[in-house]
Motif scaffolding. Sequence first.
Motif, PDB file in Angstrom:
ATOM      1  N   TRP A 115       0.837  -1.204   0.000  1.00 28.48           N
ATOM      2  CA  TRP A 115       0.000   0.000   0.000  1.00 28.48           C
ATOM      3  C   TRP A 115       0.873   1.256   0.000  1.00 28.48           C
ATOM      4  CZ3 TRP A 115      -0.594   3.478   4.293  1.00 28.48           C
ATOM      5  CH2 TRP A 115      -1.570   4.457   4.091  1.00 28.48           C
ATOM      6  N   LEU A 116       1.934   1.256   0.796  1.00 27.70           N
ATOM      7  CA  LEU A 116       2.825   2.410   0.839  1.00 27.70           C
ATOM      8  C   LEU A 116       3.520   2.628  -0.503  1.00 27.70           C
ATOM      9  CD1 LEU A 116       4.457   1.898   4.351  1.00 27.70           C
ATOM     10  CD2 LEU A 116       3.037   3.837   3.673  1.00 27.70           C
ATOM     11  N   ARG A 117       4.005   1.552  -1.104  1.00 28.55           N
ATOM     12  CA  ARG A 117       4.695   1.665  -2.386  1.00 28.55           C
ATOM     13  C   ARG A 117       3.794   2.244  -3.470  1.00 28.55           C
ATOM     14  NH1 ARG A 117       7.743  -4.119  -3.365  1.00 28.55           N
ATOM     15  NH2 ARG A 117       9.455  -3.859  -1.879  1.00 28.55           N
ATOM     16  N   GLY A 118       2.517   1.885  -3.436  1.00 24.24           N
ATOM     17  CA  GLY A 118       1.598   2.308  -4.476  1.00 24.24           C
ATOM     18  C   GLY A 118       0.978   3.661  -4.258  1.00 24.24           C
ATOM     19  N   GLY A 119       1.297   4.323  -3.163  1.00 21.83           N
ATOM     20  CA  GLY A 119       0.688   5.606  -2.855  1.00 21.83           C
ATOM     21  C   GLY A 119       0.962   6.653  -3.920  1.00 21.83           C
ATOM     22  N   LEU A 120      -0.041   7.461  -4.222  1.00 26.33           N
ATOM     23  CA  LEU A 120       0.066   8.466  -5.279  1.00 26.33           C
ATOM     24  C   LEU A 120       0.086   9.892  -4.760  1.00 26.33           C
ATOM     25  CD1 LEU A 120      -2.479   6.907  -7.794  1.00 26.33           C
ATOM     26  CD2 LEU A 120       0.007   6.890  -7.977  1.00 26.33           C
ATOM     27  N   THR A 121      -0.335  10.092  -3.527  1.00 25.42           N
ATOM     28  CA  THR A 121      -0.535  11.463  -3.037  1.00 25.42           C
ATOM     29  C   THR A 121       0.415  11.792  -1.897  1.00 25.42           C
ATOM     30  OG1 THR A 121      -2.321  10.639  -1.610  1.00 25.42           O
ATOM     31  CG2 THR A 121      -2.954  11.594  -3.730  1.00 25.42           C
ATOM     32  N   ALA A 122       1.712  11.711  -2.145  1.00 23.67           N
ATOM     33  CA  ALA A 122       2.693  12.109  -1.135  1.00 23.67           C
ATOM     34  C   ALA A 122       2.532  13.590  -0.819  1.00 23.67           C
ATOM     35  CB  ALA A 122       4.101  11.818  -1.633  1.00 23.67           C
ATOM     36  N   ARG A 123       2.554  13.906   0.461  1.00 26.36           N
ATOM     37  CA  ARG A 123       2.362  15.292   0.891  1.00 26.36           C
ATOM     38  C   ARG A 123       3.656  16.093   0.917  1.00 26.36           C
ATOM     39  NH1 ARG A 123      -2.961  16.041   0.184  1.00 26.36           N
ATOM     40  NH2 ARG A 123      -4.208  14.474   1.276  1.00 26.36           N
TER      41      ARG A 123
END
Length: 371
Positions: free
Chosen positions: A272-280
């Motif tokens: 899930w972390l690897r696939g994240g698209l919305t890094a803040r």
Amino acid sequence: MNPFTAAACPRLIVKVGSSLLVDPTGAVRRDWLASLVADIAARVRDGQQVAVVSSGAIALGARRLGLAKGGRASLEDAQAAAATGQIALAGIWAELLHGEGLTAAQMLLTLDDLEDRRRYLNAAATLDRLLRLGVVPVINENDSVATEEIRFGDNDRLAARVAGAAAAQGVILLSDVDGLYTANPGSDPSAQHIPRVDDIAAVAHMADRGSASGMGSGGMVAKVEAARIAVAAGATLAIVSGRPPHPLVTYAESGHGTVFPAGDAAPARKAWLRGGLTARGAIHLDAGAVAALREGRSLLAAGATRVEGRFARGDLVVLVAPDGSQVARGLAEYGHMDAALVVGRRSDEQAALLGYAPRSALVHRNHMALL
């Protein structure tokens, strides 16, 4: 062995592009869709669990409402077209699947549904139960409520993210192109088809941003990004031409397309972390910190050089090497202001700077996934 057989791939995500499902006038290509549904039904009878990510709602709705530019002239038009077209789209899928003895379910998702950890787990549980019941989930982005800030923008990346949530082993992107080329084949006759990609970073520059039909919202850039997400979640992804009838059978027989083989399956949270698209935001590292992360250690403040963005504790951030490449994604242990205070500082200096006892790391290894 074909990596997308039921034996090799018990769960499969099939993504259908707008230009395949809807003709230029905005009408459903019903005969073609019926052939795809027949392919899906054959796979389900063979023991494979299949979910569909289907584009087409905006195109269908725009035709019914008489909207210009395929319903994409404005955000309001796109939302209205999606709301109108989605009910028609779901009805067509349900009717054709029922004709093959299958039950359809509808799931509409926004970016936040798969980026927020709790909502992601809820979506994953629903997908798992539907698939175990033999239902074919038909999934689309909820364009009637999505805005630029909370949308995937293309169903290629949505399909890859769904693959992670469903713990699927494979993703097939049915498209109006038959894979990745060394250049745009429409403008460069010397372009060569690439059948397999083992290093996604090495081919990212070859991707074109436009869709061939002008109807969809993706393009090869979105497909390569989808491959990165899918591979990181342990799923093999293929970009395949969906133009012929029975496209899944055609691909199974020919093997023609571009395959991105799965990486090692990561634990669910890491995937899930690897696939994240919305890094803040981003935390930049020195070379020593990069080496430490690759040895499985946490990111300490002493190894960071600067922070970017505005993020709170628990937000997703990317960790960036000195050469600008992304090393990892993880959940920040500090908000951006406190993180900036302790960057480059040893642990014995941090309490005085923060006014409270410091945490053990800027990003803990348990909440981090290497890329």
